[in-house]
Design a protein around this motif. Sequence first.
Motif, mmCIF file in Angstrom:
data_model
loop_
_atom_site.group_PDB
_atom_site.id
_atom_site.type_symbol
_atom_site.label_atom_id
_atom_site.label_comp_id
_atom_site.label_asym_id
_atom_site.label_seq_id
_atom_site.Cartn_x
_atom_site.Cartn_y
_atom_site.Cartn_z
ATOM 1 N N ASN A 140 26.540 23.043 -9.976
ATOM 2 C CA ASN A 140 26.705 23.755 -11.243
ATOM 3 C C ASN A 140 28.189 23.915 -11.536
ATOM 4 O OD1 ASN A 140 23.976 23.983 -11.423
ATOM 5 N ND2 ASN A 140 23.901 26.059 -10.597
ATOM 6 N N ILE A 141 28.503 23.800 -12.810
ATOM 7 C CA ILE A 141 29.914 23.855 -13.192
ATOM 8 C C ILE A 141 30.120 24.977 -14.200
ATOM 9 C CG2 ILE A 141 31.660 22.613 -14.524
ATOM 10 C CD1 ILE A 141 30.721 20.118 -13.057
ATOM 11 N N GLN A 142 31.137 25.772 -13.959
ATOM 12 C CA GLN A 142 31.471 26.808 -14.914
ATOM 13 C C GLN A 142 32.776 26.442 -15.591
ATOM 14 O OE1 GLN A 142 32.163 30.774 -13.361
ATOM 15 N NE2 GLN A 142 31.414 31.657 -15.268
ATOM 16 N N LEU A 143 32.763 26.468 -16.914
ATOM 17 C CA LEU A 143 33.966 26.122 -17.662
ATOM 18 C C LEU A 143 34.774 27.382 -17.952
ATOM 19 C CD1 LEU A 143 32.546 23.562 -20.249
ATOM 20 C CD2 LEU A 143 33.450 23.128 -17.981
ATOM 21 N N THR A 144 36.018 27.164 -18.357
ATOM 22 C CA THR A 144 36.877 28.297 -18.707
ATOM 23 C C THR A 144 36.652 28.736 -20.152
ATOM 24 O OG1 THR A 144 38.569 26.747 -19.375
ATOM 25 C CG2 THR A 144 38.695 27.574 -17.123
ATOM 26 N N ILE A 145 35.852 27.984 -20.896
ATOM 27 C CA ILE A 145 35.681 28.239 -22.333
ATOM 28 C C ILE A 145 34.889 29.524 -22.573
ATOM 29 C CG2 ILE A 145 34.791 27.265 -24.487
ATOM 30 C CD1 ILE A 145 36.843 25.438 -23.440
ATOM 31 N N ASN A 146 35.277 30.239 -23.597
ATOM 32 C CA ASN A 146 34.550 31.412 -24.050
ATOM 33 C C ASN A 146 33.692 30.967 -25.237
ATOM 34 O OD1 ASN A 146 33.815 33.635 -25.588
ATOM 35 N ND2 ASN A 146 35.611 34.813 -24.961
ATOM 36 N N SER A 147 32.375 31.017 -25.073
ATOM 37 C CA SER A 147 31.482 30.426 -26.070
ATOM 38 C C SER A 147 31.588 31.074 -27.439
ATOM 39 C CB SER A 147 30.038 30.514 -25.604
ATOM 40 O OG SER A 147 29.846 29.603 -24.570
ATOM 41 N N ARG A 189 0.811 -1.199 0.000
ATOM 42 C CA ARG A 189 0.000 0.000 0.000
ATOM 43 C C ARG A 189 0.864 1.276 0.000
ATOM 44 N NH1 ARG A 189 -2.984 3.255 3.480
ATOM 45 N NH2 ARG A 189 -1.548 2.701 5.131
ATOM 46 N N ILE A 190 1.939 1.167 0.736
ATOM 47 C CA ILE A 190 2.781 2.351 0.810
ATOM 48 C C ILE A 190 4.038 2.112 -0.005
ATOM 49 C CG2 ILE A 190 4.132 3.779 2.348
ATOM 50 C CD1 ILE A 190 1.882 3.359 4.350
ATOM 51 N N ASN A 191 4.297 3.051 -0.847
ATOM 52 C CA ASN A 191 5.329 2.873 -1.835
ATOM 53 C C ASN A 191 6.290 4.039 -1.730
ATOM 54 O OD1 ASN A 191 6.521 1.870 -4.116
ATOM 55 N ND2 ASN A 191 4.530 1.397 -5.028
ATOM 56 N N VAL A 192 7.551 3.769 -1.893
ATOM 57 C CA VAL A 192 8.482 4.880 -1.897
ATOM 58 C C VAL A 192 9.028 5.058 -3.300
ATOM 59 C CG1 VAL A 192 10.772 5.607 -1.205
ATOM 60 C CG2 VAL A 192 9.140 4.910 0.504
ATOM 61 N N ARG A 193 8.923 6.235 -3.809
ATOM 62 C CA ARG A 193 9.493 6.523 -5.128
ATOM 63 C C ARG A 193 10.646 7.492 -4.935
ATOM 64 N NH1 ARG A 193 5.016 5.917 -9.131
ATOM 65 N NH2 ARG A 193 4.305 3.849 -8.526
ATOM 66 N N LEU A 194 11.667 7.290 -5.712
ATOM 67 C CA LEU A 194 12.795 8.218 -5.656
ATOM 68 C C LEU A 194 12.446 9.470 -6.447
ATOM 69 C CD1 LEU A 194 15.852 5.925 -6.247
ATOM 70 C CD2 LEU A 194 15.093 6.929 -4.121
ATOM 71 N N ILE A 195 12.917 10.580 -5.965
ATOM 72 C CA ILE A 195 12.790 11.814 -6.744
ATOM 73 C C ILE A 195 14.163 12.107 -7.332
ATOM 74 C CG2 ILE A 195 12.099 14.229 -6.718
ATOM 75 C CD1 ILE A 195 10.818 13.705 -3.985
ATOM 76 N N PRO A 196 14.281 12.009 -8.641
ATOM 77 C CA PRO A 196 15.599 12.280 -9.217
ATOM 78 C C PRO A 196 15.946 13.750 -9.024
ATOM 79 C CG PRO A 196 14.074 11.386 -10.861
ATOM 80 C CD PRO A 196 13.279 11.729 -9.653
ATOM 81 N N PRO A 197 17.188 14.040 -8.632
ATOM 82 C CA PRO A 197 17.585 15.428 -8.444
ATOM 83 C C PRO A 197 17.791 16.107 -9.797
ATOM 84 C CG PRO A 197 19.466 14.008 -8.146
ATOM 85 C CD PRO A 197 18.301 13.106 -8.418
ATOM 86 N N ALA A 198 17.698 17.427 -9.811
ATOM 87 C CA ALA A 198 18.015 18.153 -11.037
ATOM 88 C C ALA A 198 19.522 18.097 -11.231
ATOM 89 C CB ALA A 198 17.544 19.591 -10.932
ATOM 90 N N ARG A 199 19.920 17.784 -12.457
ATOM 91 C CA ARG A 199 21.344 17.693 -12.745
ATOM 92 C C ARG A 199 21.955 19.085 -12.740
ATOM 93 N NH1 ARG A 199 24.330 13.569 -14.879
ATOM 94 N NH2 ARG A 199 26.126 14.168 -16.109
ATOM 95 N N GLY A 200 23.198 19.168 -12.284
ATOM 96 C CA GLY A 200 23.883 20.454 -12.258
ATOM 97 C C GLY A 200 23.991 21.051 -13.654
ATOM 98 N N LEU A 201 23.936 22.372 -13.733
ATOM 99 C CA LEU A 201 24.031 23.036 -15.037
ATOM 100 C C LEU A 201 25.491 23.310 -15.361
ATOM 101 C CD1 LEU A 201 21.122 25.571 -14.577
ATOM 102 C CD2 LEU A 201 21.039 23.235 -15.438
ATOM 103 N N ILE A 202 25.753 23.516 -16.647
ATOM 104 C CA ILE A 202 27.113 23.833 -17.062
ATOM 105 C C ILE A 202 27.085 25.186 -17.771
ATOM 106 C CG2 ILE A 202 29.114 23.061 -18.378
ATOM 107 C CD1 ILE A 202 28.146 20.221 -18.081
ATOM 108 N N TYR A 203 27.974 26.062 -17.348
ATOM 109 C CA TYR A 203 28.051 27.403 -17.937
ATOM 110 C C TYR A 203 29.410 27.622 -18.563
ATOM 111 C CZ TYR A 203 24.101 28.265 -14.819
ATOM 112 O OH TYR A 203 22.907 28.204 -14.186
ATOM 113 N N ASP A 204 29.495 28.617 -19.439
ATOM 114 C CA ASP A 204 30.810 28.987 -19.956
ATOM 115 C C ASP A 204 31.401 30.066 -19.041
ATOM 116 O OD1 ASP A 204 29.775 31.443 -20.611
ATOM 117 O OD2 ASP A 204 30.495 31.415 -22.675
ATOM 118 N N ARG A 205 32.568 30.606 -19.403
ATOM 119 C CA ARG A 205 33.243 31.512 -18.475
ATOM 120 C C ARG A 205 32.481 32.808 -18.282
ATOM 121 N NH1 ARG A 205 38.558 31.814 -19.144
ATOM 122 N NH2 ARG A 205 38.745 33.716 -17.957
#
Lengths: 379, 638
Positions: free
Chosen positions: B246-253, B56-72
């Motif tokens: 969240n990850i910031q890269l050194t790249i200039n887009s 009757r009682i069920n546990v469901r996982l809540i997937p976390p939001a994945r970290g975002l990736i940004y440029d410099r």
Amino acid sequence: MSYLEHNIKSVPTGFRKILHLNWAIILLLAAVSGVGFLMLYSVAGGSLQPWAEPQMKRFAVGMVIMLSIAMVPIWFWRNVSAVAYLMSVALLLVVEFFGTAGMGAQRWIDLGFMRLQPSEVTKITLVMVLAAYYDWLDLDKKSHPLWVIVPLIMIAIPTMLVLRQPDLGTAILLVAGGGTIMFLAGVSWYYFGAVIAAVVGIVTAIFQFRGTEWQILKDYQYRRIDTFLDPSSDPLGAGYHITQSKIALGSGGWTGRGFMQGTQARLNFLPEKHTDFIFVTLAEEFGFVGAASLLALYALIIAFCIISAFRNKDRYAALLTLGIATTFFLFFVVNMAMVMGLAPVVGVPLPLVSYGGSAMLVLLVAFGLMQSAHVHRPR
Amino acid sequence: MKHQFKDTAKSHRLLTRRGMFLGSVQLGLVGVLVSRMRSMQVEQADQFRLLADENRINVRLIPPARGLIYDRNGLALAKNRPAYRISIVREDAGDIEEVIAKVAALVPLDPKDLARALKEIKRRSPFVPVTLANNLTWEQLSKVAVNAPALPGITPEVGLTREYPLFGDYAHIIGYVGPVSDYDLSKINDPDPLLQIPKFQIGKSGAEAKLEKTLRGKAGAKRIEVNSIGRIMRELGRQEGETGANIQLTINSQLQNYVQARLANESAAAVVIDVKNGDLLAVGSTPSFDPNKFVTGISYADYNELLENKYRPLANKSVQGTYPPASTFKTMTALAALNEGAIDTKETVRCKGFVEVGARKFHCWKKSGHGNVNLHNSLKQSCDVYYYELAQRTGIEKISEMAKKFGLGTKYPIPMSAVARGLMPNKAWKLKNRGKEWVVGDTLNASIGQGFVHASPLQMAVMTARIASGHSVTPRLVKSINGIEQPSGAGEKLDINENHLRMVRKAMYGVVNESGGTARRSRIVADEYRMAGKTGTAQVSNSRVKNRDVVWEKRDHAIFVCFAPYDNPKIAVAVVVEHGGGGSKAAAPVARDIVLQALFEGTPPLSAYPKSDRPRIRRAQENLPLRDFSALTNSDKA
């Protein structure tokens, strides 16, 4: 010169030793491990991988090691007891400082082919050193405060190190195992009365100091105790595991749902279905009959150990045998009580059944010592 | 040691007594366990079985939001967008065919997806949810949700999926995520329950894979009450997970986009690195591919096309491709020889087009020879014979030692897939790996960057950055994680005579700016942006035929490394154009465009180019399809 060494002439030598092994225990150990293989096969969804096959290989290796240890005279093991104990404490110190961190705890040394958990090794070496200590100590001095403090220190050092890892389950086993040997050696009842009073005091302190800066246990350990006392207090974490564990166990009924028919898949959120919670699968698939049978196998092993100890006139050998039997006993009782909701979840595996190399190997080494005591007993 | 005789009988009696007591306690405990088992499994069995069956009682996982990736500059490179899908649970659905038919009446089901889903339903356990349709619109999802009572076992789900707004620009750096597969599970030893969620997205290549643990976050959980057919009645409790970092890269887009566009028609790689702190400003590899296709599952046709393309779009040539550094390596040989005092800057060597060593003839690329050349001219004109002489005087061990100081043969720990180590051989290496003695001919080949020597464009860029700065800078891709600045790549000062470095830099200046320099046609005329560089042409086959006369696969690789501005170096660039022919012709012009683009932080004025080139450059600038970054909305900014 000890009594034992006067009588070694009657001890079997060479290959005749094999005939004098305690074969009943060996068969029982094999039977219990066999149940383990079966359950690991089942939890893997009917596959030898990833657990059953490695476990079988370890059992085979462990058996060879056990028999090799059994062939070496028990007085040799008595003489190296102190060294073994010191080495295992040293290993504990090594994991304290160089261990590989896994699951938030530093518990093992990576040997390449397997991960050695010094805390497992300590369970045996502590028994060895205490047995050797009481073998050496004059019987009259056993309850003298000075001679009671020494074994207490021997127990306390590894316990503290293990608690720092932190591994509450092993710490409890060490204290209970060490205390049992002191009890068997004949330390006065008054001390045990005092200890029980102290435990009550400490338990009170643990709860009194919770949330203050003198907090004794880790938060997660408090949570486990809370969960044990009231599973609904943490319904999403460990409480869910206990609830699911009890549901699965209870739903087994008299004869169970049948091999591989368990709904343990519903326990997919149990992170340790192949280790600490494996008994649940057994109880669900084979019911009361299966679970009680495994318990009977375990009880028989203990019984045979006790008989062997009583018939052994060497003090070291008898204490060692009873100590090993008690450690083994504590393993399965704590584990079973844990999954049945009778004890908090402290992370103690089901001996010889749960998946894990260190625990199996160490247990078989222990039984090797027990067999050596049996083979080389004075006649 | 025993010190006195023991009363063993007494001790044995005591032990037996206490043992008996212990045994009884143990027996008692076993009794407790048995009675507990009995009460649970026999007396309360029906109750528990009911609970188990109904669950009757069920546990469901809540997937976390994945970290975002940004440029410099804080532009989003990898984001999450909501994804609507429906899944089916076999044991709850009952008659699958009927339920699916009903669903198909509401939303369009792709027959291919459906076939795959049916196969999966059969293969998996009955209680595992299997995705029936992906990428639905909100309206379609609502239709299913409204009709839920008639659709047992069907669950509408709202999840997050990955999106790469810059498409192919970052395909090699960031890589892509994809649904976790059985193969992944067998390969990684990770107890994270999230991985058990069907279609859970994990990093499959590039930074997404290498930084998986950082980006993933921690699972949350919700406790839900379900009825007997598995429909969710209400949520009883919820424990939030932890969003990935969240990850910031050194790249200039903008620069990255320019590099990708500039190289678009070639099979090529280019790396732009900050000479002071090692920040990677652009890491280009062409052709590229659209990582978004991999997120939802790429079609076989598309995937095969990528696999069969002879330009190898899936490979990240900048870090995993290794090439003979060719003449760009002469800088290393020169520095090693200067360091050993094997030559001074004035001494000349006579080049008559070849030199005989032992029984073998080693040719200079210029058949007629360069005449008497000194160090400066040898680099400027890229004379091979001069370096054959230096090679014999200096020896491979010293050359190898020097090159290793500049990072050749070093595997940099940057989070990209298959970062290559390259190879800077010495005598011991050859004996160990080839089982043969090192011969002098090997040294001669190595001295001009051929033979066993191999380096990735990244390594060539780092080598050039170290020449320019005189410091052992190391490349850095990740600028910050959750706002925490990562260690800079600035390095210690190299223990090399500054005069020697200055000589080499000056000669590299000559290569580009002086008459007779091999890359003079690619010079920059704006004084404050003057560039210094070195050309290289890596032989692919031994035949001495003109490049245009052989098939593409057998043409030479064109290589150019450079740094700029010459007076105050800021960036170093390495360009490799696979099978592009000569370095001066195919790689140097590209490198110049990239240098100017980087230094001007946008399209450079034509006045930076020599007069004669300007009309051609203008046409090229106008025709280059660059991304319009102003069109990216504010939501893409951090």
